[in-house]
Design an enzyme around this catalytic site. Structure first.
Site, short mmCIF file in Angstrom:
data_model
loop_
_atom_site.label_atom_id
_atom_site.label_comp_id
_atom_site.label_asym_id
_atom_site.label_seq_id
_atom_site.Cartn_x
_atom_site.Cartn_y
_atom_site.Cartn_z
N TYR A 167 0.83 -1.32 0.17
CA TYR A 167 0.02 -0.24 -0.11
C TYR A 167 0.38 0.83 -0.29
O TYR A 167 1.75 1.39 0.82
CB TYR A 167 -0.81 0.15 1.63
CG TYR A 167 -1.67 -0.99 1.15
CD1 TYR A 167 -2.42 -2.02 0.37
CD2 TYR A 167 -1.86 -1.16 2.92
CE1 TYR A 167 -3.28 -3.35 1.03
CE2 TYR A 167 -2.43 -2.70 3.05
CZ TYR A 167 -3.30 -3.62 2.50
OH TYR A 167 -4.00 -4.50 2.24
N CYS A 227 1.62 2.99 3.36
CA CYS A 227 1.90 2.57 5.10
C CYS A 227 2.95 2.48 4.97
O CYS A 227 4.18 2.73 4.57
CB CYS A 227 1.95 0.87 4.26
SG CYS A 227 2.51 -0.43 5.03
N PHE A 240 5.37 0.65 6.91
CA PHE A 240 6.53 -0.54 6.85
C PHE A 240 7.09 -1.19 5.10
O PHE A 240 8.46 -1.03 4.74
CB PHE A 240 5.55 -1.51 6.67
CG PHE A 240 4.75 -1.46 8.61
CD1 PHE A 240 5.95 -2.13 9.52
CD2 PHE A 240 3.38 -1.79 9.61
CE1 PHE A 240 5.76 -1.46 10.69
CE2 PHE A 240 3.48 -2.03 10.69
CZ PHE A 240 4.79 -1.33 11.39
N CYS A 241 5.74 -0.63 4.53
CA CYS A 241 6.26 -0.28 3.08
C CYS A 241 7.10 0.42 2.14
O CYS A 241 8.11 -0.22 1.68
CB CYS A 241 4.62 -0.50 1.94
SG CYS A 241 3.89 -2.13 2.51
#
Length: 377
Positions: free
Chosen positions: A109, A112, A114-115
């Site tokens: 995403y 996001c 973390f991404c």
């Protein structure tokens, strides 16, 4: 950030439509079903199914109408915003980057944190990669995987890396020592399942902040005593604390929630109908969710103060004698913190952070390092 909202709104909508006495409208089903997919991929990795829960249940025609609104606004509308960013992304510049032969595909995403961490890492080291933007509501792009979260990094279409920190540690280990394959390195990060206090099954990965290196390699990468432990400590801090400050700050007030969704809608070039639901229904839902997150993580009434303190603690840990936590060049902790903070760009929370903390100088240096693929050398 926006991904959390989209998934939550989708769950709310389906919960409303599936409640007793509420019949799921065919029009909504067809709209959701037509969200674009990037096809399936074969998975050789492991992982568990995602956890789903119903946030509320309403009955009757009112619930049906509200369910439709949440699905259209939180699902279809917001997804079309992030879908605008779907692209074939290849890092620019010299193709002789380390391990350039790796074929990497990142399922993500866009907003996001973390991404964003993984993208910051790949960009810094100049590794070409392809992006597949995942629909946060339907997640058809992940139908090939038993692991239903993002980010996922596929290596050469047959090795699946889950969890942002495992991805970063595995690929960094490979860049330093290519005597072992990615599959061999991945075995050093075993999956461990457990049930938390809420009864939810959670998946964790052992050793995920460690690089799997020999003694000589460790001495070369971390020439000063304590550097490796310091890097690991702050990587974990970014995952366990910093990331939880994002949503409460972005959706701190109704005005900021509206401004955040206005930004998302504007970037996505919505039509009037989709933009209305994405902005107003989404902003209202995320404002309420942000309040819950504030309570869950024991944040102050003014959550900005927690953000300011966290960022200033980070800058203080770097100190005045170092340009980055890694010294003259960013290390994995620098990339993790930068990736998390970057998702707030363009929003009031980011502007306030830059104005009221000491992070600006470090942050601008990190921007240049990732854009210029500083890790290639």
């Amino acid at each position: 950030m926006a991904a959390l909202c989209t998934r939550t709104l989708g769950k709310v909508g389906w919960s409303l439509l599936e409640s007793p006495g509420v019949r799921r409208p065919g029009t909504v089903s067809s709209l959701a079903g037509n969200l674009s997919s990037f096809g399936s991929r074969r998975s050789f990795g492991t992982g568990g199914s995602g956890f789903r829960s119903k946030l509320l249940s309403l009955r009757g025609a009112g619930g049906r109408a509200l369910g439709c609104a949440f699905l259209l606004g939180g699902g279809l509308g917001l997804y079309q915003s992030v879908k605008m960013s779907v692209q074939q992304h290849l890092a620019q510049g010299d193709t002789k980057a380390p391990a350039a032969g790796l074929k990497l595909t990142l399922y993500q995403y866009k907003t996001c944190p973390f991404c964003s961490k993984v993208r910051a890492f790949l960009d810094f080291y100049g590794l070409p990669y392809e992006i597949v933007e995942v629909n946060p509501v339907m997640r058809k792009e992940l139908k090939w995987s038993t692991y239903r979260k993002v980010p996922i990094l596929m290596v050469a279409d047959d090795v699946q890396l889950n969890d942002s920190s495992v991805i970063i540690s595995s690929i960094r280990t490979y860049l330093i020592n290519q005597d072992k394959s990615i599959s061999d390195i991945l075995r050093c990060y075993p999956e461990m399942k457990s049930v938390n206090d809420s009864g939810k099954e959670v998946t964790e990965y052992l050793n995920k902040y460690w690089l799997m290196l020999g003694e000589a390699e460790i001495t070369d990468i971390y020439p000063e005593k304590g550097m490796q432990k310091e890097e690991m400590k702050w990587r974990q801090w970014a995952d366990d604390w910093l990331v939880h400050l994002i949503s409460p700050n972005v959706y701190r007030t109704t005005g900021e929630a509206l401004a955040s969704f206005d930004y998302i809608v504007r970037e996505g070039k919505f039509g009037n109908f989709e933009g209305f639901f994405a902005k107003y229904v989404g902003a209202a839902a995320m404002f309420l969710i942000a309040k819950r997150l504030k309570s869950r993580h024991n944040l102050q009434d003014d959550v900005r103060q927690d953000l300011y303190k966290a960022v200033n603690d980070w800058v203080a840990a770097i100190g005045k004698k170092r340009k980055f936590m890694g010294g003259d060049h960013p290390n994995l902790a620098d990339l993790a913190v930068f990736g998390v903070l970057r998702v707030m760009e363009g929003l009031q929370a980011f502007d306030d952070m830059m104005k009221n903390t000491k992070v600006k100088h470090w942050y601008r240096h990190m921007e240049r390092e990732t854009l210029n693929h500083g890790g290639r050398n």
